[in-house]
Scaffold this active site. Sequence first.
Site, mmCIF file in Angstrom:
data_model
loop_
_atom_site.group_PDB
_atom_site.id
_atom_site.type_symbol
_atom_site.label_atom_id
_atom_site.label_comp_id
_atom_site.label_asym_id
_atom_site.label_seq_id
_atom_site.Cartn_x
_atom_site.Cartn_y
_atom_site.Cartn_z
ATOM 1 N N GLU A 44 27.738 46.533 59.910
ATOM 2 C CA GLU A 44 27.304 48.078 59.882
ATOM 3 C C GLU A 44 27.364 48.556 61.397
ATOM 4 O O GLU A 44 26.828 48.016 62.465
ATOM 5 C CB GLU A 44 25.775 48.112 59.637
ATOM 6 C CG GLU A 44 25.234 49.530 59.724
ATOM 7 C CD GLU A 44 23.875 49.799 59.698
ATOM 8 O OE1 GLU A 44 23.330 50.725 59.159
ATOM 9 O OE2 GLU A 44 23.413 48.852 60.319
ATOM 10 N N ASP A 100 21.640 40.006 54.794
ATOM 11 C CA ASP A 100 21.455 40.981 56.012
ATOM 12 C C ASP A 100 21.027 40.339 57.019
ATOM 13 O O ASP A 100 19.800 39.957 57.367
ATOM 14 C CB ASP A 100 20.644 42.275 55.313
ATOM 15 C CG ASP A 100 21.050 43.535 55.767
ATOM 16 O OD1 ASP A 100 21.454 43.404 57.034
ATOM 17 O OD2 ASP A 100 20.871 44.394 55.256
ATOM 18 N N ASP A 104 23.505 43.952 60.803
ATOM 19 C CA ASP A 104 22.883 45.286 60.886
ATOM 20 C C ASP A 104 23.369 45.610 62.245
ATOM 21 O O ASP A 104 23.135 44.983 63.429
ATOM 22 C CB ASP A 104 21.414 45.076 60.677
ATOM 23 C CG ASP A 104 20.839 46.309 60.737
ATOM 24 O OD1 ASP A 104 20.955 47.270 60.143
ATOM 25 O OD2 ASP A 104 19.760 46.439 61.741
ATOM 26 N N HIS A 125 20.634 52.064 50.790
ATOM 27 C CA HIS A 125 19.090 51.957 50.900
ATOM 28 C C HIS A 125 18.600 53.135 51.853
ATOM 29 O O HIS A 125 17.528 53.727 51.581
ATOM 30 C CB HIS A 125 18.359 50.678 51.181
ATOM 31 C CG HIS A 125 18.778 50.404 52.493
ATOM 32 N ND1 HIS A 125 20.350 49.814 52.627
ATOM 33 C CD2 HIS A 125 18.212 50.121 53.452
ATOM 34 C CE1 HIS A 125 20.091 49.502 54.101
ATOM 35 N NE2 HIS A 125 19.027 49.431 54.540
ATOM 36 N N ASP A 126 19.454 53.740 52.568
ATOM 37 C CA ASP A 126 19.153 54.697 53.631
ATOM 38 C C ASP A 126 19.763 55.890 53.159
ATOM 39 O O ASP A 126 19.635 56.994 53.880
ATOM 40 C CB ASP A 126 19.740 54.063 54.971
ATOM 41 C CG ASP A 126 18.726 53.260 55.689
ATOM 42 O OD1 ASP A 126 17.574 53.141 55.338
ATOM 43 O OD2 ASP A 126 19.124 52.254 56.448
#
Length: 546
Positions: A247, A96, A196, A321-322
């Site tokens: 993302e 990431d 990200d 995870h969010d």
Amino acid sequence: MKNFKDKVVYQIYPKSFKDTNHDGIGDLNGVTEKLDYLKKLGADMLWLTPFFISPQNDNGYDVENYYEIDPRYGTLEDLKRLIHEAKKRDIGLMFDMVFNHTSTHHEWFKKAMAGDPYYKDFYFFKKGKDHQPPTNWESKFGGNAWEYVEAFDEYYLHLFDVTQADLNWENPNVRKEMAKIVNYWLELGVTGFRFDVINLISKESFEDDFTGVGKRFYTDCKKVNDYLRELNEHSFGRCQHTMTVGEMSATTIENCLRYSKQENHELDMTFNFHHLKVDYLNKEKWTLMPFDFKELKQLFNDWQIGMQEGGGWNALFWCCHDQPRIVSRFGNDQEYHRESAKMLATSIHMMRGTPYIYQGEELGMTNAYFTDLKQYRDVESINHFHILKKQGLSDDEIYAILQSKSRDNARTPMQWDHTLNAGFSDQTPWIEVNSNYTQINAEEALKDPNSIFYHYTKLIQLRKQYSVIQEGEYIPLLENSNQVFAYLRRLGSKMLLVLNNFYPKEAAIQLEDIADYELLLSNYPKQPLKKELILRPYESCVYYRE
């Protein structure tokens, strides 16, 4: 042409995956320990959320050093062992990369704050106007997006937390550093990269936004494509077997086409989050409302067809995870736990794109349903408890919202078995284990041939076996149905029919051209395909013909 269309990615949140050094926090050796489990599932690539040195103000998305492993997760030797052991099992690692900003603890920012002009130009330092910040942009974490630095009588930009200073990609030295970081990890054997909020790296102009919060001046701006092409050319684009995903924040189909078209030499695929806002009342996250099924279906159809027609590629996902656990969100984690978890898996995995599975999703892990603020760890959730309290909501109303929307729902420890702390750790975990771990865990799932886990393995096997799933055209079906999400995949004479009932009641549907289809997979006992078909509660069926 790269071959990523038959691949499936498994996302790991290392902090909550498996603790091996007895501190209540998951670590890299915990991932290595569970590689055989991940191989059995069928994962091709493991996306690990950031484990670099970080003050952890944003759970590792505030990177202090892109080359060093945070000691709480292990050492470089631990990571090399993980890469080596994963490769032996034909599993790649996806790192990431948080390249829109760094932590203010990063040495570049420290040198900038010391007045070094070379490093000041790594960030955005601007003069204010009339004793106010340079623009009226809002931070995504609340408040103004500029922080005043008295020593310079200037402000620096932070689109996220005040400790996350935005990088200036206009500066070619910044771009060289980004490529250098990617190349370092490529040389160590990393074969995947998730970038990200990468569509925010170009700031088009610095002016007040009188119609919004500033997004239009820094989201999907034209130079993002130039920057990604350059990064591709100087790093991962040199390697045939890499996989990249971006993302994208508040993006559009048109922009994601540009990012993911192979001939543009930017990224392989993109994440968008529009389908995960269909249960936001008035588009506000911290609210409660039933999910809008028709909107969800329309979004899926629009993105599938739009990306297909333009030659782009989607990353397919329900969880990360969010996001809250999908079986609690759009399924039924009580009466139809198994059926709805399998249905949701089928609905996403058979679409056009590359599926991503978030840890525990393959077990049907549910929301935590915490009842005390002391159980929460997510700063966003804790802050909103107090915000909602000031708005006059009762504690019960607030907890109902947190139980539905908190990011901590995704971050409770992985449920491995029925022993202490679900087999995650022999010490007190950093966040509580979900109380249902004695019923929902990997040990039980592996013993049960009808488990959610084995449904996921079958979906992965089908993707690898049937080219129509990898390459086929997406065609929406039953678009007016208020209960059923259905679509056809077509590749020449090969046809795949996918039916998904999203509700706990039977759904009657009318089908045409049903001859010669065979059932490949269902979450219920087999039923033959008929023109007038009754789908059982949360039933999903995958039929195929050549």
